[in-house]
Design a protein around this motif. Structure first.
Motif, PDB file in Angstrom:
ATOM      1  N   UNK A 150      -0.570   3.575  13.320  1.00 52.67           N
ATOM      2  CA  UNK A 150      -0.234   2.150  13.265  1.00 52.67           C
ATOM      3  C   UNK A 150       0.502   1.803  11.985  1.00 52.67           C
ATOM      4  N   UNK A 151       1.495   0.923  12.105  1.00 56.73           N
ATOM      5  CA  UNK A 151       2.313   0.485  10.982  1.00 56.73           C
ATOM      6  C   UNK A 151       1.910  -0.932  10.610  1.00 56.73           C
ATOM      7  N   UNK A 152       1.496  -1.114   9.351  1.00 52.85           N
ATOM      8  CA  UNK A 152       1.042  -2.416   8.849  1.00 52.85           C
ATOM      9  C   UNK A 152       2.094  -2.979   7.888  1.00 52.85           C
ATOM     10  N   UNK A 153       2.480  -4.235   8.089  1.00 52.35           N
ATOM     11  CA  UNK A 153       3.389  -4.905   7.154  1.00 52.35           C
ATOM     12  C   UNK A 153       2.886  -6.325   6.881  1.00 52.35           C
ATOM     13  N   UNK A 167       0.497 -11.164   8.435  1.00 50.44           N
ATOM     14  CA  UNK A 167       0.239  -9.749   8.689  1.00 50.44           C
ATOM     15  C   UNK A 167       0.777  -9.398  10.075  1.00 50.44           C
ATOM     16  N   UNK A 168       1.412  -8.234  10.188  1.00 48.56           N
ATOM     17  CA  UNK A 168       1.909  -7.741  11.477  1.00 48.56           C
ATOM     18  C   UNK A 168       1.590  -6.262  11.590  1.00 48.56           C
ATOM     19  N   UNK A 169       1.217  -5.839  12.798  1.00 52.31           N
ATOM     20  CA  UNK A 169       0.962  -4.425  13.064  1.00 52.31           C
ATOM     21  C   UNK A 169       1.749  -3.971  14.277  1.00 52.31           C
ATOM     22  N   UNK A 170       2.241  -2.732  14.211  1.00 51.89           N
ATOM     23  CA  UNK A 170       2.810  -2.037  15.356  1.00 51.89           C
ATOM     24  C   UNK A 170       1.853  -0.888  15.676  1.00 51.89           C
ATOM     25  N   UNK A 171       1.349  -0.821  16.912  1.00 60.39           N
ATOM     26  CA  UNK A 171       0.347   0.183  17.246  1.00 60.39           C
ATOM     27  C   UNK A 171       0.630   0.825  18.600  1.00 60.39           C
ATOM     28  N   UNK A 172      -0.047   1.946  18.848  1.00 60.22           N
ATOM     29  CA  UNK A 172      -0.086   2.495  20.197  1.00 60.22           C
ATOM     30  C   UNK A 172      -0.966   1.588  21.053  1.00 60.22           C
TER      31      UNK A 172
END
Length: 436
Positions: free
Chosen positions: A262-265, A297-302
């Motif tokens: 997961x990518x956290x920004x 906060x934003x996340x990109x996840x599976x």
């Protein structure tokens, strides 16, 4: 954007889930009817194009055999087919636009665990938190002391919030933070960013203006175009209503390496909102402004990880409130109260003693693949197959509302405000007594 294949193959279920999101009965029927017409036109167009290729071969054969009559007949047939294709292409373009527009106005489907109901009265409280030691502050949920003032009254008396001059310069629901007010706001968002960085988020400084394509990708357009501040001669750019827009679009039209997930920004940005549907509602103080700061906060996840990450993101937002020692509760929003793109949302509401109620300070949502489909954000699995990521977003927190909550919960009988302990290294003092 919803998956049209799911809507076709699960029509009855999808219709029920859309009605749970307050979509009128019959909307899906119209969409799928137009979709059937669209697919029929595509099939007919493909058949005619195949026929055109066959006729083209006939023309070539007739010319090679110097059969002018056969060639002329084939050319005439070719022209008729070409005219039919041109007409069908025009009709197909029109119905494609209609189907796409209908899809673009449909909200995300709710996760089955979301409480079903038409409005916020169906929201369900998950938990509440209050500091064990209030250090002399009035207890949450107890009777409000007579000396307590609302944050806007307190801010004006201390000279740290100037609503009058904000209205003079920019109109209603704008303000100046002055002296200690500006320092407190800065202390709050610097503290938030540092906390999120420690939690594994990469801090970004994003654009504050985005294209209409970016607004579409995150679900703000076309549904909420009236709430946006569009700029430019042709209104081709928009001031962001939240950094969620620029954070999610950071990876738009990309295939993210799965090793990054997961990518956290996270990002601090101003948020610009016309609040077109909020006339006469919460117009005093810092609760509902046209311009305010927010740490996002934003996340990109599976897909298989997104609901675990939703719980973690909610805890990340709660961590800010707990370290600030502000009473709050967490509620799970109902199907009728969730945001347009959300499949599940937790709201964090902080206690405002002068209002004797909780007020929203953060929404944390899992949008599943709704935004990723619009923005074409994918990853490739170990077998090389492409999948849409799931995107999550949350306020960590709305800065102005946090400042308001601090002012109300930390005010003293003499009209001063105690600065929360975790903010003192950022603020440089332990108390606010004037704008200086």
């Amino acid at each position: 954007m919803l998956d049209i294949k799911y809507l076709r193959n699960n029509r009855k279920e999808a219709d029920k889930r859309l009605q749970d999101r307050n979509v009128e009965k019959g909307v899906l029927d119209k969409l799928l009817s137009d979709d059937e017409k669209r697919r029929a036109l595509i099939q007919k167009t493909e058949e005619l194009k195949a026929q055109r290729n066959t006729v083209s071969d006939k023309i070539g054969a007739a010319k090679r055999q110097k059969d002018d009559a056969a060639a002329a007949q084939a050319i005439s047939q070719m022209q008729k087919v070409a005219d039919q294709i041109k007409d069908l292409d025009a009709r197909l373009a029109e119905i494609n636009e209609s189907v796409h527009d209908q899809l673009a106005h449909l909200p995300n489907l709710a996760d089955p665990r979301v409480p079903v109901g038409p409005d916020d009265s169906y929201n369900v409280e998950q938990r509440r938190w209050s500091p064990a030691d209030l250090k002399g502050r009035p207890a949450a949920f107890s009777k409000t002391p007579d000396w307590m003032q609302s944050h806007d009254q307190l801010g004006e008396k201390l000279g740290i919030l100037d609503f009058q001059r904000g209205a003079k310069v920019s109109g209603a629901r704008f303000l100046y933070y002055v002296g200690a007010g500006a320092r407190l706001e800065r202390a709050v968002y610097n503290f938030m960013l540092d906390e999120h960085r420690r939690e594994g988020y990469t801090e970004l400084l994003t654009p504050y203006m985005v294209t209409n394509e970016s607004m579409y990708a995150t679900g703000q357009f076309p549904k909420f175009i009236d709430d946006a501040y569009e700029v430019g001669k042709d209104q081709s750019m928009t001031l962001i209503p939240t950094a969620e827009v620029s954070l999610v679009n950071w990876r738009r039209d990309e295939v993210i390496d799965q090793s990054e997930l997961p990518l956290y920004v996270t990002a601090l940005s101003p948020a610009f909102r016309q609040e077109a549907g909020a006339a006469g509602k919460d117009t005093h103080g810092l609760i509902r402004l046209h311009q305010f700061n927010k740490v996002e906060m934003v996340k990109f996840t599976k897909p298989e990880d997104s609901y675990d990450e939703l719980e973690k993101m909610t805890v990340d937002a709660e961590n800010i409130l707990q370290k600030l020692e502000l009473p709050y509760h967490v509620i799970r929003l109902s199907t009728g109260d969730m945001g347009f793109g959300s499949a599940m949302t937790y709201d964090l509401e902080v206690w405002f003693p002068t209002q004797n109620k909780y007020r929203e300070i953060s929404s944390v949502s899992n949008d599943e693949d709704f935004q990723a489909r619009r923005g074409h954000i994918q990853y490739r699995d170990d077998q090389g197959k492409l999948h849409f990521v799931h995107t999550l977003n949350g306020s960590g927190l709305a800065v102005g509302r946090t400042v308001a909550a601090i002012m109300e919960n930390y005010q003293n009988p003499d009209g001063s405000i105690t600065v929360p302990a975790v903010l003192r290294p950022y603020f440089g003092a332990d108390k606010i007594e004037s704008k200086d």
